[in-house]
Design a protein around this motif. Structure first.
Motif, PDB file in Angstrom:
ATOM      1  N   UNK A  48      41.261  26.038  37.298  1.00  0.00           N
ATOM      2  CA  UNK A  48      42.490  26.005  36.449  1.00  0.00           C
ATOM      3  C   UNK A  48      42.636  27.169  35.601  1.00  0.00           C
ATOM      4  N   UNK A  49      41.435  27.769  34.806  1.00  0.00           N
ATOM      5  CA  UNK A  49      41.487  28.905  34.094  1.00  0.00           C
ATOM      6  C   UNK A  49      41.378  30.165  34.448  1.00  0.00           C
ATOM      7  N   UNK A  50      40.550  30.105  35.575  1.00  0.00           N
ATOM      8  CA  UNK A  50      40.261  31.572  36.506  1.00  0.00           C
ATOM      9  C   UNK A  50      41.334  32.343  37.020  1.00  0.00           C
ATOM     10  N   UNK A  51      41.409  33.404  36.861  1.00  0.00           N
ATOM     11  CA  UNK A  51      42.339  34.338  37.577  1.00  0.00           C
ATOM     12  C   UNK A  51      42.025  34.278  39.111  1.00  0.00           C
ATOM     13  N   UNK A  52      41.134  33.863  39.663  1.00  0.00           N
ATOM     14  CA  UNK A  52      40.819  33.782  40.989  1.00  0.00           C
ATOM     15  C   UNK A  52      40.906  32.517  41.766  1.00  0.00           C
ATOM     16  N   UNK A  53      41.112  32.471  42.903  1.00  0.00           N
ATOM     17  CA  UNK A  53      41.403  31.240  44.042  1.00  0.00           C
ATOM     18  C   UNK A  53      39.971  31.394  44.795  1.00  0.00           C
ATOM     19  N   UNK A 299      31.306  38.663  37.832  1.00  0.00           N
ATOM     20  CA  UNK A 299      32.592  38.449  38.558  1.00  0.00           C
ATOM     21  C   UNK A 299      33.559  39.488  37.359  1.00  0.00           C
ATOM     22  N   UNK A 300      33.366  39.121  36.242  1.00  0.00           N
ATOM     23  CA  UNK A 300      34.549  39.908  35.355  1.00  0.00           C
ATOM     24  C   UNK A 300      33.990  41.235  35.007  1.00  0.00           C
TER      25      UNK A 300
END
Length: 333
Positions: A48-53, A299-300
């Motif tokens: 939901x809040x992640x910029x990743x799929x 990741x970030x």
């Protein structure tokens, strides 16, 4: 840009029953407890809040207690490991998209073929298709093992079957000796696919890293040039640097970690190119030096470094997913 597809190309999994079979596990370690697909999804997949799929993970063998001197009986822990991972892939459908099991590479192609027959016994073809390569962890093995005749012949045999070989080597603790042996391996095996884990484990000291960095660069440049000369497809995995910090991540500022890691990212991208670098978390091992939030931290941090290097959207997509798809010959929806 929209969300970036993410494949985590370096994940280990085990349950409580598996702990005693791991060669490196100690009861005092904070990760000496269940780390299954369910826990991975709960800790790391926040769509939901992640910029990743999130598209899935690649399971890398976890260094179970095998014995090369006991024939097929000595490989039983690795056979059990694959069956456990297959069960995990069924339990959390779609999460595990590729598997890299252990293999007795130093024993030669004949033993390797007997092992694969045993490994795949009673496993259906669809599940076997998840196996895209093999690893025999080299970072703690004696000098000379990967330049032996049987080892080289095993790698040639794996390449003939279109399997990738996962290279776990360690510059931090073993110096350039293992890199020189990798150079011999690349000269001896042509047209093969390799993935080098964890940047090849450089010595990532936060204070005064320049000499270590330059030595690692020279060694990495040499094996990359040899690989190109022999038409070997060599990928470098952007993973594992948190384990090479000389301090626990919680004792460092985010800026200090970025400052220390950025030169390694920059050199990896310059040397291997945008089509040959792959992102992985090394979960849960990354938590040993990165804390419970090691996955989002890494990741970030990767994204921030790529932004600082003015990486294109295409490069980001390649680092976080497309290169893994190509390296491991996998299909994702």
């Amino acid at each position: 840009m929209g969300k970036i597809d993410l494949i985590d190309a370096h994940v280990h999994l085990y349950d409580e029953e598996s702990l005693s079979s791991l060669r490196w596990m100690d009861k005092s370690l904070p990760i000496s407890c269940e780390h299954t697909t369910t826990k991975y999804r709960a800790q790391n997949w926040n769509q939901g809040s992640s910029p990743f799929n999130f598209k899935g993970v690649i399971y890398i063998e976890s260094d179970v207690k095998t014995d090369l001197s006991c024939g097929l009986e000595g490989f039983t822990p690795a056979v059990r490991e694959l069956k456990f991972v297959i069960e995990q892939s069924i339990k959390e459908e779609g999460l595990i998209i590729a598997i890299i099991p252990w293999a007795p590479v130093p024993l030669g192609p004949q033993t390797l073929e007997l092992y694969l027959n045993k490994l795949f016994e009673d496993i259906n073809p669809q599940q076997i298709s998840l196996v895209k390569g093999f690893r025999f962890l080299l970072q703690d093995k004696p000098d000379g093992i990967m330049v032996s005749r049987k080892f080289i012949e095993s790698i040639k045999w794996l390449a003939s079957k279109n399997f990738v070989f996962e290279l776990g080597i360690d510059f931090h603790r073993r110096g350039d000796g293992q890199y020189r042996e990798v150079g011999v391996l690349f000269e001896s095996v042509k047209d093969a696919a390799f993935v080098i884990d964890h940047f090849g484990k450089p010595n990532l000291a936060v204070d005064g890293f320049s000499d270590n960095f330059n030595a690692w660069k020279r060694s990495m440049k040499n094996i990359h040039e040899i690989a190109l000369k022999n038409n070997n497809a060599v990928y470098l995995k952007l993973s594992g640097l948190l384990s090479e910090l000389d301090k626990h991540a919680e004792n460092l500022s985010y800026e200090e970690i970025v400052q220390s890691a950025t030169p390694y990212f920059e050199y990896a991208l310059q040397t291997f190119g945008l089509s040959r670098v792959i992102w992985g978390s090394d979960w849960p091992v990354c938590k040993l030096n990165g804390g419970e939030r090691a996955f989002p931290l890494w990741r970030d941090l990767t994204m921030d470094i790529l932004n600082s290097l003015e990486a294109s959207d295409d490069l980001k997509q390649r680092v976080f997913s497309l290169n893994a798809v190509e390296a491991y010959n996998i299909h994702v929806s």
